[in-house]
Design a protein around this motif. Structure first.
Motif, PDB file in Angstrom:
ATOM      1  N   SER A 149       3.233  -6.489   2.516  1.00 28.55           N
ATOM      2  CA  SER A 149       3.713  -5.266   1.876  1.00 28.55           C
ATOM      3  C   SER A 149       4.774  -5.604   0.846  1.00 28.55           C
ATOM      4  O   SER A 149       5.368  -6.691   0.879  1.00 28.55           O
TER       5      SER A 149
ATOM      6  N   ARG B  86      -2.051   4.003   1.337  1.00 29.50           N
ATOM      7  CA  ARG B  86      -1.596   2.630   1.127  1.00 29.50           C
ATOM      8  C   ARG B  86      -0.281   2.569   0.350  1.00 29.50           C
ATOM      9  O   ARG B  86       0.393   1.542   0.323  1.00 29.50           O
TER      10      ARG B  86
ATOM     11  N   ALA C 129       5.855  14.018  -2.515  1.00 30.12           N
ATOM     12  CA  ALA C 129       5.127  12.985  -3.245  1.00 30.12           C
ATOM     13  C   ALA C 129       3.636  13.250  -3.186  1.00 30.12           C
ATOM     14  O   ALA C 129       3.118  13.737  -2.173  1.00 30.12           O
TER      15      ALA C 129
ATOM     16  N   ASP D 197       6.551   1.837  -2.044  1.00 32.69           N
ATOM     17  CA  ASP D 197       6.125   0.928  -0.980  1.00 32.69           C
ATOM     18  C   ASP D 197       4.610   0.848  -0.994  1.00 32.69           C
ATOM     19  O   ASP D 197       3.936   1.882  -1.005  1.00 32.69           O
TER      20      ASP D 197
ATOM     21  N   THR E 132       9.199   7.305  -2.236  1.00 28.85           N
ATOM     22  CA  THR E 132      10.342   8.019  -1.680  1.00 28.85           C
ATOM     23  C   THR E 132      11.485   8.004  -2.682  1.00 28.85           C
ATOM     24  O   THR E 132      11.463   7.254  -3.666  1.00 28.85           O
TER      25      THR E 132
ATOM     26  N   ILE F 119       6.742  11.710  -7.429  1.00 31.72           N
ATOM     27  CA  ILE F 119       7.543  12.479  -6.484  1.00 31.72           C
ATOM     28  C   ILE F 119       8.375  13.508  -7.236  1.00 31.72           C
ATOM     29  O   ILE F 119       8.992  13.196  -8.266  1.00 31.72           O
TER      30      ILE F 119
ATOM     31  N   ARG G 172       8.085  -3.642  -1.589  1.00 31.18           N
ATOM     32  CA  ARG G 172       8.875  -2.478  -1.998  1.00 31.18           C
ATOM     33  C   ARG G 172       9.459  -2.769  -3.373  1.00 31.18           C
ATOM     34  O   ARG G 172      10.068  -3.827  -3.593  1.00 31.18           O
TER      35      ARG G 172
ATOM     36  N   TYR H  71      -0.249  11.354  -4.562  1.00 31.98           N
ATOM     37  CA  TYR H  71      -0.769  10.040  -4.884  1.00 31.98           C
ATOM     38  C   TYR H  71      -2.158  10.116  -5.506  1.00 31.98           C
ATOM     39  O   TYR H  71      -2.922  11.049  -5.243  1.00 31.98           O
TER      40      TYR H  71
ATOM     41  N   GLN I 283      -4.078   6.666  -1.751  1.00 30.49           N
ATOM     42  CA  GLN I 283      -3.748   7.472  -0.568  1.00 30.49           C
ATOM     43  C   GLN I 283      -3.775   6.597   0.673  1.00 30.49           C
ATOM     44  O   GLN I 283      -4.713   5.849   0.903  1.00 30.49           O
TER      45      GLN I 283
ATOM     46  N   THR J  85       3.460   4.611  -0.586  1.00 28.15           N
ATOM     47  CA  THR J  85       4.436   5.644  -0.233  1.00 28.15           C
ATOM     48  C   THR J  85       5.536   5.637  -1.285  1.00 28.15           C
ATOM     49  O   THR J  85       6.089   4.571  -1.601  1.00 28.15           O
TER      50      THR J  85
END
Lengths: 110, 116
Positions: free
Chosen positions: B17, B67, B58, B82, B71, B51, B19, B60, B65, B69
């Protein structure tokens, strides 16, 4: 997600006027505003047209744009070597609920 | 003066992953929406999602969708992306931009993510 359609490249000599087309559908360009972005290699895109035809205050009036139906057009008058860049159109798609972009058009100044 | 300053280069392994952050300044953070747009090498622009800050809502792109995120931290005026289950196809420059369904009037400098 479906994108908008642009020609891959447009070329002209300095001083000429070029146009770049952007074709979409009733769910995006046909019903939503169009914006245009200029991107130089290695740089972030920059907004040059918003709300179909409006220019940010720092964009010269050589850049103009229009929209008709499901298509939009960007025009660059008095083409200069410094205009050589990639140009993208963008619009909201209200069926996909997503921003969609054109595939990009490379402007070549001969 | 509005500025969007993004985090630096990331090199990740497939399946991991990442960020990416985007610290904003100038303007009233909660008045705006922000989006993430990526550009694979030699390719065009692709919207990942956006967002609306004051709603903290938020949305997408269909491809992302589940996978991705997005924020926001109102206390630091920072937006985050993320993304999980990375594949080689996620190698790209990731841009944050101010805007969502309207025009993207300000952009970050881009964050390079390499999956290898």
């Amino acid at each position: 997600q479906s994108g908008l359609t642009q020609p891959p490249s447009v070329s002209a000599t300095p001083g000429q006027t070029i146009t770049i087309s952007c074709s979409g559908s009733t769910s995006n360009i046909g019903d939503e505003d169009v914006s245009w972005y200029q991107q130089f290699p290695g740089k972030a895109p920059q907004l040059i047209i918003f709300d179909n035809h409006k220019r940010p205050s720092d964009i010269p009036d050589r850049f103009s744009a229009s929209k008709s139906g499901t298509s939009a057009t960007l025009a660059i008058a008095g083409l200069q070597p410094g205009d050589e860049a990639e140009y993208y159109c963008g619009s909201w798609d209200n069926v996909l609920s997503a921003k969609v972009f054109g595939s990009g058009t490379q402007v070549i100044v001969l | 003066q509005v500025q969007l300053v993004q985090s630096g280069t990331e090199v990740k392994q497939p399946g991991s992953s990442v960020r990416v952050s985007c610290k904003t300044s100038g303007g009233i953070f909660t008045d705006f929406a922000f989006s993430w747009v990526r550009q694979a090498p030699g390719q065009g622009l692709e919207w990942l999602g956006g967002i609306i800050i004051f709603l903290n809502k938020a949305t997408y792109g269909q491809r992302f969708q589940g996978r991705v995120t997005i924020t926001a931290d109102k206390s630091t005026a920072t937006v985050y992306l993320d993304m999980n289950t990375l594949t080689i196809e996620d190698t790209a420059l990731y841009y944050c931009a101010r805007g969502r369904n309207g025009p993207f009037d300000f952009w970050g400098q881009g964050s390079r993510v390499t999956v290898s």
